[in-house]
Design an enzyme around this catalytic site. Structure first.
Site, PDB file in Angstrom:
ATOM      1  N   TYR A 196      -8.214  15.599  -6.164  1.00 50.00           N
ATOM      2  CA  TYR A 196      -7.255  14.921  -7.085  1.00 50.00           C
ATOM      3  C   TYR A 196      -6.405  16.111  -7.633  1.00 50.00           C
ATOM      4  CZ  TYR A 196      -6.294  12.503 -11.578  1.00 50.00           C
ATOM      5  OH  TYR A 196      -5.911  12.007 -12.396  1.00 50.00           O
ATOM      6  N   LYS A 256      -2.193  16.534  -7.974  1.00 47.15           N
ATOM      7  CA  LYS A 256      -1.644  16.315  -9.331  1.00 47.15           C
ATOM      8  C   LYS A 256      -0.762  17.870  -9.462  1.00 47.15           C
ATOM      9  CE  LYS A 256      -2.761  12.244 -10.220  1.00 47.15           C
ATOM     10  NZ  LYS A 256      -1.925  11.042 -10.281  1.00 47.15           N
ATOM     11  N   ASP A 293       0.890  -1.243   0.107  1.00 49.77           N
ATOM     12  CA  ASP A 293       0.063  -0.125   0.047  1.00 49.77           C
ATOM     13  C   ASP A 293       0.846   1.086  -0.086  1.00 49.77           C
ATOM     14  OD1 ASP A 293      -1.646   2.250   0.547  1.00 49.77           O
ATOM     15  OD2 ASP A 293      -2.524   1.320   2.325  1.00 49.77           O
ATOM     16  N   ASN A 295       3.285   5.368 -10.480  1.00 53.43           N
ATOM     17  CA  ASN A 295       1.999   5.521 -11.239  1.00 53.43           C
ATOM     18  C   ASN A 295       0.474   5.359 -10.437  1.00 53.43           C
ATOM     19  OD1 ASN A 295       0.274   4.724 -13.789  1.00 53.43           O
ATOM     20  ND2 ASN A 295       0.044   2.946 -12.387  1.00 53.43           N
TER      21      ASN A 295
HETATM   22  C1  BGC Z   1      -8.339  11.149 -14.883  1.00 52.11           C
HETATM   23  C2  BGC Z   1      -9.473  10.912 -15.786  1.00 52.11           C
HETATM   24  C3  BGC Z   1     -10.079  11.970 -16.696  1.00 52.11           C
HETATM   25  C4  BGC Z   1      -9.001  12.808 -17.347  1.00 52.11           C
HETATM   26  C5  BGC Z   1      -9.433  13.912 -18.044  1.00 52.11           C
HETATM   27  C6  BGC Z   1      -7.619  12.130 -15.579  1.00 52.11           C
HETATM   28  O1  BGC Z   1      -6.689  12.545 -14.960  1.00 52.11           O
HETATM   29  O2  BGC Z   1      -8.004  10.294 -14.109  1.00 52.11           O
HETATM   30  O3  BGC Z   1     -10.544  10.429 -14.895  1.00 52.11           O
HETATM   31  O4  BGC Z   1     -10.958  11.284 -17.595  1.00 52.11           O
HETATM   32  O5  BGC Z   1      -8.048  13.107 -16.525  1.00 52.11           O
HETATM   33  O6  BGC Z   1     -10.276  14.740 -17.326  1.00 52.11           O
END
Ligand code: BGC
Length: 260
Positions: free
Chosen positions: A158, A162, A65, A92
């Protein structure tokens, strides 16, 4: 140009699905020894390792994990025992997380996205760099996203994770460049995997998604994996501290194809 990674020891986190699985196969095809990290579905990881071995390659599977530092340390010890070190780390593993606006957010779930995507990336980088610095050689490639730069309603954990990977990449690259170690990120756009299947699997979602991509198609995992192999190879020996976007133009503001 023929890109070869013979004799290189690589670890791919989340290597038994999606983009990670494609990277595992491309690395192995280029001659690298590959450690396939997974969290669940050991049978998929095992099957992948076996098919690499049947083609004459070397692969091991490691359950860990990445959001747990103790688990990450144990994973790197296992690679030390098997191969005596590591040359390539592909960070990844990651999750999109549930859709939740900031005012409705479930804090436990929000935090989990950061713990996997950011802490997990850092724990693995930390362990890899301890080894790469002393051998004065190595490459780390982390999976970012177009959402390191494009805001995405309902996905603040998210997008934040990133964006953080972008700056983590730049800072680690600066720290380790004098030691002959490179640190990079790759930013996929919409790639056809299970992570976004709920979107491309239905006509309305697909239509909306394609309007966001100038090339008007979803990417294939291999289109990310091949660039990943290039970036960790010596062909890319003068690139460090950058995120490379592989997104069919998604970050090129397709809305501006007209008007303005
Ligand atoms: C996400 C996807 C999404 C894509 C474009 C990626 O980083 O994991 O779920 O479709 O971005 O929005």
């Amino acid at each position: 140009m023929n890109i070869r990674l013979d004799g290189k020891r690589a670890l791919v986190t989340g290597g038994n699905s999606g983009i990670g699985a494609s990277i595992v196969n491309e690395l192995a095809d280029a001659g690298a020894q590959v450690a396939i990290n997974y969290l669940d579905h050991p049978e998929v990881a095992e099957q992948m390792a076996q098919s690499i071995q049947q083609k004459g390659g070397q692969a091991i599977t490691i359950q860990a994990d990445i959001a747990n530092m103790v688990s990450v340390e144990a994973m790197f010890k296992r690679i030390d025992e098997a191969w005596g070190g590591i040359d390539i780390l592909i960070n990844n593993a990651g999750i999109d997380g549930d859709y939740m606006t900031s005012w409705q957010a479930d804090i436990v779930k929000w935090k989990q996205v950061i713990e996997i995507n950011l802490f997990g990336t850092f724990y693995c980088a930390n362990q890899a760099l301890k080894r790469m610095i002393s051998q004065k050689m190595g490459v780390i490639l982390s999976t970012s996203s177009v959402h390191e730069t494009i805001a995405w309603t309902g996905h603040s954990a998210y997008t934040s994770s990133k964006a953080a990977i972008s700056m983590l990449t730049k800072t680690l690259a600066q720290e380790v460049a004098p030691h002959n170690v490179r640190v990079l990120a790759i930013a996929p756009g919409a790639v056809k995997t299970t992570i976004n299947q709920n979107v491309w699997d239905n006509p309305t979602g697909l239509k909306d998604l394609l309007e966001k991509i100038p090339m008007a198609r979803i990417g294939e995992p291999s289109e990310i994996a091949q660039v990943a192999v290039f970036l960790v190879s010596d062909v890319a020996s003068y690139i460090t501290g950058r995120t490379i976007f592989v997104d069919g133009g998604m970050t090129d503001y397709p809305e501006f194809a007209h008007g303005g």
